[in-house]
Structures are given as structure tokens and as C-alpha cells.
Design an enzyme around this catalytic site. Sequence first.
Site, PDB file in Angstrom:
ATOM      1  N   GLU A 209       0.890  -1.597   0.323  1.00  0.00           N
ATOM      2  CA  GLU A 209      -0.108  -0.328   0.244  1.00  0.00           C
ATOM      3  C   GLU A 209       1.048   1.341   0.085  1.00  0.00           C
ATOM      4  OE1 GLU A 209      -2.550  -0.323   2.976  1.00  0.00           O
ATOM      5  OE2 GLU A 209      -3.543  -2.226   2.393  1.00  0.00           O
ATOM      6  N   LYS A 340     -15.869  -2.220   2.525  1.00  0.00           N
ATOM      7  CA  LYS A 340     -14.917  -2.245   0.521  1.00  0.00           C
ATOM      8  C   LYS A 340     -16.110  -2.933   0.235  1.00  0.00           C
ATOM      9  CE  LYS A 340     -10.230  -3.451   3.611  1.00  0.00           C
ATOM     10  NZ  LYS A 340      -9.530  -4.713   4.146  1.00  0.00           N
TER      11      LYS A 340
END
Length: 428
Positions: A209, A340
Amino acid sequence: MAKIVDIKGREVLDSRGNPTVEADVVLDNGIVGSACAPSGASTGSREALELRDGDKSRYMGKGVLKAVANINGPIRDLLLGKDPVDQKALDHAMIKLDGTENKASLGANAILAVSLAAAKAAAQDQDLPLYAHIANLNGTPGVYSMPVPMMNIINGGEHADNNIDIQEFMIQPVGAKTFAEGLRWGTEIFHHLKAVLKARGLNTAVGDEGGFAPNLASNKEALDAIAEAVANAGYTLGTDVTLALDCAASEFYKNGKYKLSEEGEYSSAEFAEYLAELTRKHPIISIEDGLDESDWDGWKVLTDKIGEKVQLVGDDLFVTNTKILKEGIDKKIANSILIKFNQIGSLTETLEAIQMAKAAGYTAIISHRSGETEDSTIADLAVGTSAGQIKTGSLCRSDRVSKYNQLLRIEEQLGSKAAYRGRAEFRG
């Protein structure tokens, strides 16, 4: 009324070099909406099913040709001639066609890619920005806010090849007056952190990330390095900038114990106290997945202990699922949900989870996955639902920065119509 005249699926690559699904939804006026499904590394056991091929001769079994075939076959046949603006009807039709609790038949990755592509096509058809169309679908037309970014600047756990147990160490520029200013602060701190790590002789390679992934002696050392970087950048920790953790505790929960590589082994109550002590020593205002997804008794202890002052986020715990979230609300477990798309598999169900959370006084944080693409839909989702917070990684890697750049564009378009509320988005 525009109609869907074609739907195309294809296999593309995500930010980890693994295949994922992209879908195009084509309208009779020539408009095309395209979207990609993301993919997670540390996943909740009750997430909707990501359909993979399992053919070891292609992409080590991770191909998605089955999901693509489902888009190009049964999903296409189902949705031809339908109105792209009626998102709920499209999503419910795909869910019904799938017929399983976790979308195991068609694949959540197939359904989601089409769901988001249809929303993009519908927005274009109405000559609306995607965030405005999402606000309409959410029942909040014209209501927007800019999210506070939760920037993951040190990666550990499943997101990095290092010895840090906690998966994400994040900063939030809560004292900034605009999103653009907050993004600048975070970027400056990110670069100062690189210098801090280099000065300590530590690796400055980045994880999935975009955060740095050094080997550190303890989780405390990660927090100390961030504190030094914040100070070196000229900001005040606790007022300008606050801290957040994603423990992803399910990844180190073994046989009823939380096992940290350096700090030792803890019971549920002991680990809840370990986290509480961290919040007393550091300006940590948000903790995600602080306990295992199945350890609801431990979650209750943690919520009772620090839930009034600290945002306690359920990711693996709730998996963007309204049934599980409702149980958590009823039992007063956690006080926030991570959102999500691909955990549940459609835009409609995602919006329902956000709405349920807000109605119960829980916060909702829009989130990327560790396996991302250039698709920036979550930026529009954060603004269009006025979620108030977004997690989309660090300040490098184009798969992360694409979301930040889209938010910059949106803030420029909306100006004073979309406030950046900073610290007011959090508890305590």
C-alpha cells in the site's frame, strides 16, 4: 431513457501483479462505463467470494477467466436492455441470478465490476460527476463532504515482508482546513519519515500500500519514528496530525491468544489493555481490527474500555455486511465500519451498509484493498456518501495516488459545497 446494449468483461492486472476483473457497460447512446474489482490480502472469513480459476498453469491459479466468462455470458444476457440508472434493480437482478449467500456462483468480483461500471455509465448518461450520481443513489442528493485521509505510511503484517505485527500505521491530517492541505501535510511527513528511517540505517522499500516496510524492534519503534517525522515536518502530533492503527489481529491470533513477534503473547483482555495503553501514550484516535473477527467477547471488552474516546473499526469483523453489522450494533461491538466494495460485491449493498452504520451512530470509512488498480471509484464514493474518512494507502504508488488525485479534482469542482471537517469526523 438510455439502455444497456453490451457488457464486456476482461482479465487485467492489479497492483500486486495478480489478475482481476474489469467490466465495460455500453449504452445505446455510445456511453461506456468501465470499472475494475480490487482484491485483498488479509481478508475476513465471511467476505463475498472472489472467483478465481484455480488453474495452476495460468497465473499460479489466480486467473479470473471464469468470472470474465460470467460477465460475458449470463450477466450480459440478464442486463441487456435494462436502465443503467436503476442501480438497485441491476444489482438485485445479479444477486438473484447468483443465488448464493456469498456470490460464489458468479463471483463477487464479476458482479462488482459490472455494478460499478453501470454506475459510471449512468453518471455519464445524466451528465453528472460520479460522486453526484452516488449521492442520488444514497438518497442524499447534493450533500457532499471531503474525507479525512488515513495515510498508511508504515506497512507491516500481510502487506509487507518484514517483522512488524501491526499491519498499518497511519496518520490523519485532522488539523488541516482543506483536503488539499491535508494531503500536502501527509506527503511532507511521508518524505520526512523516509529520511528518519534512512538515518537509522533502516530499509525504505515500500509495501503493497505504499508505506515503508522496515524491520523494526517493536510496534513502539514504528510509532516513535512517525512522531519524529511529524515533528521534523513542522507539525504537532495530537493537534495537527493524529495516529491510527490497523492491527489486522486475526493474522496473529492463534489458539485463543494474540502472539506478537517481539512483545509476546496476550489473552483477549490483555491485548485490549495493550491497545488501550498505546492510546494513552500516543495520540491514536482510531484502531481497526484490534481483535480477531471471531473474538466478540474481546471486542466487547475493548469497546467498553476505550470506545467512548477511540474509533474502533470493524473490517474483518463486519466485512461490509449489513447482517453482521446489525448484530454488532445490537451487541454494542465496535463503533465504526470499514467499507470495502468487494467484501460484499455490489454498489447497492455497499450503500446500505454505510446507511445502516450512520443511522446507528457508527462512522463509516471508505477503503481500498491492498490489491488495487488505477480505478478511483472509492474517491467518489467517499464524497458522494459524505463518509468523512478514506483509507487509500500511502503517498506513493499510482494505484494509491490515483484516488488522492481524484479527490483533489473533486474538491476543486465543489469548493465550499464540500467541507473538510478534520478532527470532527472522529470520536473523543
